[in-house]
Design an enzyme around this catalytic site. Structure first.
Site, PDB file in Angstrom:
ATOM      1  N   HIS A  45      -3.152  -2.093   5.373  1.00 61.31           N
ATOM      2  CA  HIS A  45      -2.167  -3.196   5.621  1.00 61.31           C
ATOM      3  C   HIS A  45      -1.038  -2.479   6.597  1.00 61.31           C
ATOM      4  CE1 HIS A  45      -3.571  -5.874   2.292  1.00 61.31           C
ATOM      5  NE2 HIS A  45      -3.930  -4.706   1.921  1.00 61.31           N
ATOM      6  N   ASN A  59      -3.207 -10.717  -2.281  1.00 65.02           N
ATOM      7  CA  ASN A  59      -4.055 -10.793  -1.000  1.00 65.02           C
ATOM      8  C   ASN A  59      -4.025 -12.529  -0.920  1.00 65.02           C
ATOM      9  OD1 ASN A  59      -4.195  -8.312   0.060  1.00 65.02           O
ATOM     10  ND2 ASN A  59      -6.462  -8.284  -1.181  1.00 65.02           N
TER      11      ASN A  59
END
Ligand code: NDP
Length: 485
Positions: free
Chosen positions: A56, A129
């Site tokens: 990420h 997510n």
């Protein structure tokens, strides 16, 4: 006496006499080490980067608020959910997973959807997510999985053999692989995607009664996705497309909004549900556990400084507030450690004191010292517990709720091995056009795999999810379809 407001100063606050010409011995002479402003300027520049997140790394963030629209107090005592109309400030960070800090936004990848609620009882982080499930369900597999998503150590390129080898040998990934390869694998923007807490969590009410909970953030902008072709073009033309789009939308007053829902499972159902409800590769059917509205999330303010607010933001799935607790989900259990630990390494031991991470409700504890302790470090207050000096003390009403466990301490897999039904359910709910694009995306992604046995193994998984699904992929790859389920 103080410096004039507009005087450039060194970091130790002294005015700088010349910021354009370094000090040299004569006009052509070598540079002098006594130009300490030059030394500091170069040395600080060398240290401008903190380690990028190992996953990420590329992301965009925004401030906003959460507003309760439905009373859920019978399920949780979480203070920020306690009354309809209550607003809580929050910060969100969206991200891709596998690419580096400068990588293209429009790649096929899950998107991180991390929310930090600045509640009156501390920060609550929901680190989810844009997909309701994950590739693996035990944290012990995470470093291996991510190695396959990152660069090959020899070529420094992405390696389709590694990616599909791992997935074909970890069939629990099939559901998430299907979502990833479907249209939702490349959202049109960060505003046009849903968010999911993915894991199961526990909610506890004032009476100490617990339920299991899953979170769903549904975009009010509607779901929109990019086809692979358009995404590839955008990746070349504007690698920061999603970052820019989010910033511009908020800047122009077009504030994105999500409706927030939960699914609630009575505690005892976990023992009898048809699969393990803590297995993060599975969704709970909406028919079994319908969505219950909780509130809405609005993003209405851009960060003023990307590094201070987005890069230094540290989210941890272990940042709970009273009324919200962990479940035995093995992936979550690993993340409870890994995220905070990553931030201690990446940003520093005292990362929670930075303005973007600091709880607005304050903190009172016996943590002292550590690198970059930039508050007063507890001043002269008592620095151990228990003590007789009135220092902060535990509050028993905030203890986690007990739950029973049984069995032997052992390294064991989830005992449910149906990796196929839910992936197949998803395939079957897609329209013909969506199925065609899904199959194309998978075929294109698998073509570069050079080891035939990896392709064959993976095609068998698709076939087990749905014979049509597997057959179409086999055909696309020029393989014969498996003959049996
Ligand atoms: P439902 O018919 O109740 O749920 C179907 C859900 O699928 C929708 O609510 C939507 O979730 C999601 N969906 C719809 N179209 C697409 C698409 N093109 N791509 C991806 N997801 C889509 O059935 P079930 O609850 O039994 O779920 C069936 C399958 O739906 C699951 O196997 C799972 O793959 C998928 N799904 C289920 C979710 C859940 O929480 N139950 C959430 C997301 C996907 P949403 O409204 O969240 O967009």
């Amino acid at each position: 006496m103080s410096n004039k407001k507009n005087n450039l100063t060194t970091s130790w606050g002294a005015p700088v006499g010349d910021n354009q010409n370094s000090m040299t011995a004569g006009s052509r002479g070598p540079t002098l080490i006594q130009d300490v402003h030059l030394l500091e300027k170069l040395a600080h520049f060398n240290r401008e980067r903190v380690p990028e997140r190992v996953v990420h790394a590329k992301g965009a963030g925004a401030h906003g608020y959460f507003e309760v629209t439905n009373d859920v107090a019978k399920y949780t005592k979480a203070n920020f959910l306690s009354e309809v109309g209550k607003r809580t400030p929050l910060f969100v960070r969206f991200s891709t997973v596998a690419g580096e800090n400068g990588s293209a936004d429009t790649v096929r990848d899950p998107r991180g959807f991390a929310v930090k609620f600045y509640t009156e009882e501390g920060n609550y982080d929901l680190v989810g997510n844009n997909t309701p499930v994950f590739f693996i369900r035990d944290a012990i597999k995470f470093p291996d999985f991510i190695h396959t998503q990152k660069r090959d150590p020899k070529t420094h390129l992405k390696n389709p053999n590694a990616i599909w080898d791992f997935w074909s040998l970890s069939p629990e990934s099939l559901h998430q692989v299907t979502i990833l390869m479907s249209d939702r694998g490349i959202p049109a923007t960060y505003r046009h995607m849903n968010g999911y807490g993915s894991h199961t969590f526990k909610w506890v009410n004032e009476q100490g009664e617990a339920v299991w909970v899953k979170y769903h953030f549904k975009t009010e902008q509607g779901i929109k996705n990019l086809t692979s072709d358009v995404a590839a073009k955008l990746a070349g033309e504007n690698p920061d497309y999603h970052t820019e789009e989010l910033f511009n939308a908020i800047e122009s007053g077009d504030h994105p909004e999500w409706k927030v829902y939960v699914q609630i499972m009575p505690e005892e159902d976990a023992n009898t549900y048809r699969f393990d409800p803590f297995d993060v590769t599975k969704v709970w059917s909406h028919k079994d556990y319908p969505l219950i509205e909780v509130g809405r999330m609005v993003l209405d303010r851009n960060p003023e400084n990307y590094f201070a607010e987005v890069e230094q933001a540290t989210f941890s799935p272990g940042a709970f507030v009273p009324g919200i607790e962990a479940s035995p989900d093995k992936m979550l259990q690993g993340r409870l450690f890994a995220y905070a630990d990553a931030h201690r390494y990446r940003v520093g031991t005292n990362h929670n004191h930075l303005p973007i991470n600091r709880p607005k409700s304050g903190y009172h504890n016996y943590q002292r010292d550590g690198q970059m302790r930039f508050d007063n470090n507890g001043g002269d207050s008592v620095y151990y517990e228990p003590n007789s000096f009135g220092g902060p003390a535990e509050s028993h009403e905030n203890k986690q709720t007990p739950y029973s466990v049984s069995g032997e301490a052992d390294s064991v897999a989830y005992d449910h091995h149906d990796h196929y039904t839910q992936a197949g359910d998803l395939y079957r709910l897609l329209s013909e056009d969506e199925r065609t694009r899904l199959v194309q995306n998978i075929v294109e992604a698998m073509k570069p795999v050079t080891k035939e046995e990896i392709k064959i193994k993976q095609v068998q998984h698709f076939y087990k999810a749905d014979p049509e699904y597997g057959t179409r992929i086999a055909e696309g790859l020029g393989l014969s379809a498996p003959q049996e389920v």
